[in-house]
Enzyme design. Structure first.
Site, mmCIF file in Angstrom:
data_model
loop_
_atom_site.group_PDB
_atom_site.id
_atom_site.type_symbol
_atom_site.label_atom_id
_atom_site.label_comp_id
_atom_site.label_asym_id
_atom_site.label_seq_id
_atom_site.Cartn_x
_atom_site.Cartn_y
_atom_site.Cartn_z
ATOM 1 N N ASN A 157 0.839 -1.194 0.000
ATOM 2 C CA ASN A 157 0.000 0.000 0.000
ATOM 3 C C ASN A 157 0.881 1.253 0.000
ATOM 4 O OD1 ASN A 157 -2.263 1.631 0.145
ATOM 5 N ND2 ASN A 157 -3.151 0.556 1.911
ATOM 6 N N GLU A 177 10.227 -1.271 -7.625
ATOM 7 C CA GLU A 177 9.151 -0.799 -6.755
ATOM 8 C C GLU A 177 7.848 -0.926 -7.545
ATOM 9 O OE1 GLU A 177 9.606 3.236 -5.516
ATOM 10 O OE2 GLU A 177 8.089 3.066 -3.938
#
Ligand SMILES: Cc1cc2cn([C@H]3C[C@H](O)[C@@H](CO)O3)c(=O)nc2[nH]1
Length: 223
Positions: free
Chosen positions: A16, A91
């Site tokens: 998240n 990422e």
């Protein structure tokens, strides 16, 4: 660290907003065998002089399709970027883009059905024709409360107005995808880390599980 010669692996760090992804990438950037590739947020903040991230958060109904379309392009660029080192640590991924972010915007009524359908067509074509396949997903699992607290503390300008409900919905979509395996395909094996703990303690866990994180994806192919 014993790496089979020539085999290059890609690890995608998922989680998240505020789950500690940058902390993990910064930690692993210190190892010579790892090349980290952060989310190209700076490209999203300045695409031809336009801050697409700001536009998306300020008027998601109007701009989220355009934003996610550009994100999908920049993530494909990261997936396909040649890396000299044996380990590429990215990422996020084009996969969380589709299964978490685009899904969240559409389910939240912030993206039209037609826009959702076209973004999905792009995603389906890319995953069928371009090598965007990771070998391992490291899921930094946080509670929404901790994610929210870190977002407030870090306070990226564009994120100051993110509603709690948005972060909660994103959390559930990560859980549906990577833990419950409810609907969408998971492209590779997943290593779940408890990222609620203090980030300095998390670094300890990164060290303890370094071999697992970096070698585990070696186990991927039985051959
Ligand atoms: C793949 C992907 C990453 C990503 C990040 N974001 C947002 C969440 C954060 O506010 C910021 C940086 O991750 O960009 C998004 O809206 N859609 C995304 N899709």
């Amino acid at each position: 660290l014993k790496m089979s010669a020539g085999k290059k692996i890609t690890i995608c760090v998922e989680g998240n907003i505020g789950s500690g992804k940058t902390t993990l990438l910064d930690h692993f950037a210190q190892f010579p065998e790892v090349k980290t590739i952060s989310e190209p947020v700076n490209k999203w903040r300045d695409a031809g002089g336009h801050n697409l991230l700001e536009l998306m958060y300020s008027d998601p109904a109007r701009y989220s399709c355009m934003f996610q379309s550009y994100v999908q392009l920049t993530m494909m660029d990261n997936h396909t970027a040649p890396v000299e080192k044996p380990i590429k640590m990215m990422e996020r991924s084009i996969h969380s883009g589709r299964y978490c972010f685009i899904e969240n915007l559409h389910r939240g009524g912030l993206m039209a059905d037609a826009e959702y359908a076209v973004l999905d067509q792009w995603f389906q074509w890319i995953t069928a024709n371009v090598n965007v396949q990771p070998d391992l997903i490291v899921y930094l699992r946080t509670s929404p409360e901790v994610a929210l607290e870190r977002i407030r503390r870090r306070s990226r300008d564009e994120e100051r107005a993110i509603p709690e409900s948005y972060v909660r919905a994103l959390h559930e979509l990560h859980e549906d995808w990577l833990v419950r395996r409810a609907q969408f395909p998971v492209p590779c094996q997943v290593l779940v880390l408890d990222a609620d703990q203090d980030l300095s303690l998390l670094k300890e866990e990164f060290n303890v599980r370094k071999q697992e994180i970096l070698c585990r994806s070696e186990v991927k192919s039985p051959v």
